[in-house]
Design a protein around this motif. Structure first.
Motif, PDB file in Angstrom:
ATOM      1  N   ASN A  96      23.973 -29.670 -38.448  1.00 46.08           N
ATOM      2  CA  ASN A  96      24.028 -31.086 -38.831  1.00 46.08           C
ATOM      3  C   ASN A  96      22.623 -31.695 -38.905  1.00 46.08           C
ATOM      4  O   ASN A  96      22.405 -32.845 -38.543  1.00 46.08           O
ATOM      5  N   ARG A  98      19.196 -32.985 -41.029  1.00 41.12           N
ATOM      6  CA  ARG A  98      18.933 -33.624 -42.310  1.00 41.12           C
ATOM      7  C   ARG A  98      18.429 -32.556 -43.281  1.00 41.12           C
ATOM      8  O   ARG A  98      17.723 -31.622 -42.885  1.00 41.12           O
ATOM      9  N   SER A 101      14.760 -31.455 -43.136  1.00 44.47           N
ATOM     10  CA  SER A 101      14.399 -30.591 -42.009  1.00 44.47           C
ATOM     11  C   SER A 101      14.786 -29.145 -42.287  1.00 44.47           C
ATOM     12  O   SER A 101      14.025 -28.215 -42.000  1.00 44.47           O
ATOM     13  N   SER A 125      27.602 -33.789 -42.070  1.00 46.64           N
ATOM     14  CA  SER A 125      26.678 -34.923 -42.205  1.00 46.64           C
ATOM     15  C   SER A 125      27.469 -36.213 -42.320  1.00 46.64           C
ATOM     16  O   SER A 125      28.692 -36.208 -42.434  1.00 46.64           O
ATOM     17  N   ARG A 129      26.162 -34.075 -48.918  1.00 48.15           N
ATOM     18  CA  ARG A 129      24.898 -33.564 -49.421  1.00 48.15           C
ATOM     19  C   ARG A 129      24.864 -33.622 -50.954  1.00 48.15           C
ATOM     20  O   ARG A 129      25.898 -33.713 -51.619  1.00 48.15           O
ATOM     21  N   GLU A 134      21.902 -38.440 -48.875  1.00 48.38           N
ATOM     22  CA  GLU A 134      22.072 -37.278 -48.022  1.00 48.38           C
ATOM     23  C   GLU A 134      21.179 -37.296 -46.775  1.00 48.38           C
ATOM     24  O   GLU A 134      21.504 -36.667 -45.768  1.00 48.38           O
ATOM     25  N   GLU A 135      20.065 -38.025 -46.834  1.00 50.13           N
ATOM     26  CA  GLU A 135      19.173 -38.077 -45.681  1.00 50.13           C
ATOM     27  C   GLU A 135      19.560 -39.164 -44.672  1.00 50.13           C
ATOM     28  O   GLU A 135      19.004 -39.227 -43.582  1.00 50.13           O
ATOM     29  N   ARG A 136      20.496 -40.009 -45.043  1.00 48.91           N
ATOM     30  CA  ARG A 136      20.884 -41.106 -44.138  1.00 48.91           C
ATOM     31  C   ARG A 136      21.634 -40.538 -42.942  1.00 48.91           C
ATOM     32  O   ARG A 136      22.607 -39.801 -43.105  1.00 48.91           O
ATOM     33  N   PRO A 137      21.209 -40.865 -41.709  1.00 47.95           N
ATOM     34  CA  PRO A 137      21.917 -40.343 -40.535  1.00 47.95           C
ATOM     35  C   PRO A 137      23.319 -40.936 -40.425  1.00 47.95           C
ATOM     36  O   PRO A 137      23.546 -42.090 -40.796  1.00 47.95           O
TER      37      PRO A 137
END
Length: 405
Positions: A96, A98, A101, A125, A129, A134-137
Motif C-alpha cells: 500500500n 504510493r 515510492s 490504495s 492507480r 493515485e498519489e493521494r493518501p
C-alpha cells in the motif's frame, strides 16, 4: 491457522489495516506470511494506543496474527535487493505504498513480473492507480466522509457519523483476499500471475449497496434514519423496562405475528400498516404506538415470545456482553494462546469455517524483526555470517549477532 493455503507464500509490504487485514486472513487460511517492517518502528499500528497490554498495542494485535516479521530497511539498496529476492520466491505480494515510492524502490508490478511471472501483485490504495489521484493518501475516515457513508449514518437531525470501526479498510482487505483467491485459481489454469488494483473508494461505493441502487435509479439523495431503516418498518431499537430491543420486522407476515405478540392484533389490519410500503410511508404514525406498547415490556420475556414465532429480534449489547453471549460461547468465537509477553493473547476466531480445512490455534503477532534471521537463512539461503553483516550494517534488524546460537 487452516491448511487450505498451505504452501502459498505471501510477501506483505503493507501496514496499518486494509493490507494487514488481508494478509492476516490469508495467514488464517494457512499461507506463509512474511511481514516486512521498517527496523525499529515497524507497523504504524504498533504505536496506536491505548488500549494496550504490557505496552503492546491491541490495535496491532488485532490484525497481525499468523505472520513472521522481517525487519528490512527498504531505503537502502541492499534492503531492496533482499525484498526483490523474497518476491522472486513469493506467490502473492501485497503493498500500500504510493506509486512514486514503488517506482523509486523499483518494486512496481512491472519491475517484478519479469523476474516472477507467477506473482500475484495486489496494490491497495485510497483512490486506485493509473490516474491523477493515485498519489493521494487514503484513510478510512476520509473515505467514509467522501463516499457518502457518513451522510447516511447518524440521527436524522444530528451530525453525520462514521462507523465505530474502520470498516472500509476492513472491507477493502476482504476484497483483496477475494481477488487474490480468484487470481490464484486463475493461475492454476494459465500459469500466470497478475496485478490487482484494490481501492478503498471502490470498496466504499460498492458497499453502499441498496442505498447506491436507490440513488442511481431514482436520483434521490439518501437520508439519515438513525437506527431505523429507509425501506423497512419497524426496523430499529425500542426501549423496554429493563433494556433495549432491536427489531427487524422484514415482511407483512412477521408484522402480523409481531402485533399479536405485543397485544395489538388489530394494528396489523389497519389499512395504513398492512403492507411494508404503507408502514414505511406512515412510520411517524406507527412508531409511537409501538414505542408506547413496548416501553412496559420486560426485555427477555418479549425476546422469547418473538423468537418463538419467528420474528427477528435481539437485545442491545455492549462489546463485552457480545463476547460473553451464548452464541459466542457456542461458536467458540474467542481463541486464546499463551504469550510470554502479555500472558494470554486473545483474538476472534476466523469466521471462515471449513469442514475439510480445520483451523489450528493462531501464532502470536510477531515482534519487529522477530523472524528476520530465520527467514533470510531459510528462504534466501544466506549464511549466518552474512545475516550478521546485514544486521551490523543496519540493512535489517532482528536478533543481534551476539545472541545467535
Amino acid at each position: 491457522m487452516s491448511v487450505a493455503l498451505n504452501g502459498i507464500k505471501v510477501l506483505d509490504l503493507s501496514r496499518v489495516l486494509a493490507g494487514p487485514w488481508a494478509t492476516m486472513t490469508l495467514g488464517d487460511l494457512g499461507a506463509d506470511v512474511l511481514k516486512i517492517e521498517q527496523p525499529g518502528t515497524g507497523d504504524d499500528t504498533r504505536t496506536w494506543m491505548p488500549p494496550a497490554v504490557e505496552g503492546v498495542s491491541t490495535y496491532y494485535l488485532g490484525a497481525n496474527r499468523n505472520k513472521k516479521s522481517v525487519a528490512i530497511d527498504i531505503g537502502k539498496p541492499e534492503g531492496r535487493d533482499l525484498i526483490i529476492e523474497l518476491a522472486k520466491k513469493s506467490d502473492v505480494l501485497i503493498e500500500n505504498f504510493r506509486p512514486a515510492s514503488l517506482k523509486k524502490f523499483k518494486l512496481t508490478y512491472d519491475d517484478l513480473k519479469d523476474i516472477n511471472p507467477r506473482l500475484i501483485y495486489c496494490s491497495i490504495s485510497g483512490y486506485g492507480r493509473g490516474h491523477e489521484l493515485e498519489e493521494r493518501p487514503g484513510y478510512d475516515f476520509i473515505i467514509q466522509a467522501e463516499s457518502g457513508f457518513m451522510s447516511i449514518t447518524g440521527e436524522k437531525d444530528g451530525e453525520p457519523m462514521r462507523l465505530g470501526v474502520a470498516f472500509i479498510d476492513l472491507i477493502s482487505g476482504m476484497n483483496a483476499v477475494q481477488a487474490i483467491l480468484a487470481a490464484l485459481f486463475m493461475r492454476e489454469r494459465t500459469g500466470k500471475g497478475q496485478w490487482l488494483d484494490i481501492s478503498l473508494t471502490d470498496s466504499a461505493m460498492f458497499m453502499l449497496a441498496n442505498v447506491a441502487s436507490g440513488h442511481l435509479n431514482t436520483g434521490r439523495e439518501a437520508l439519515r434514519y438513525g437506527n431505523a431503516h429507509p425501506s423497512i418498518v419497524p426496523y430499529q431499537l425500542f426501549d423496554c423496562v429493563d433494556g433495549r430491543i432491536a427489531l427487524a420486522v422484514g415482511n407483512d407476515e412477521q408484522f402480523r405475528r409481531f402485533c399479536k405478540i405485543i397485544g395489538l392484533p388489530d394494528l396489523a389490519m389497519d389499512e395504513r400498516f398492512v403492507t411494508n410500503k404503507g408502514r414505511t410511508e406512515a412510520r411517524d404514525e406507527l412508531l409511537p404506538i409501538i414505542e408506547d406498547k413496548l416501553r412496559d415490556r420486560k426485555l427477555h420475556e418479549l425476546l422469547a415470545e418473538l423468537r418463538a414465532v419467528g420474528v427477528p429480534a435481539g437485545e442491545l449489547r455492549t462489546v463485552g456482553q457480545a463476547f460473553a453471549s451464548d452464541v459466542a460461547i457456542l461458536r467458540d468465537t474467542v481463541v486464546s494462546v499463551p504469550s510470554e509477553r502479555i500472558g494470554t493473547f486473545r483474538s476472534v476466531r476466523s469466521p471462515l469455517r471449513m469442514s475439510e480445512s480445520p483451523f489450528a490455534p493462531p501464532t502470536l503477532p510477531p515482534e519487529v524483526g522477530e523472524h528476520t534471521r530465520q527467514v533470510l537463512q531459510a528462504e534466501l539461503d544466506l549464511s549466518a555470517d552474512r545475516v550478521d553483516q546485514l544486521l551490523e550494517m543496519g540493512v535489517v534488524a532482528g536478533i543481534p549477532a551476539t545472541t545467535r546460537k
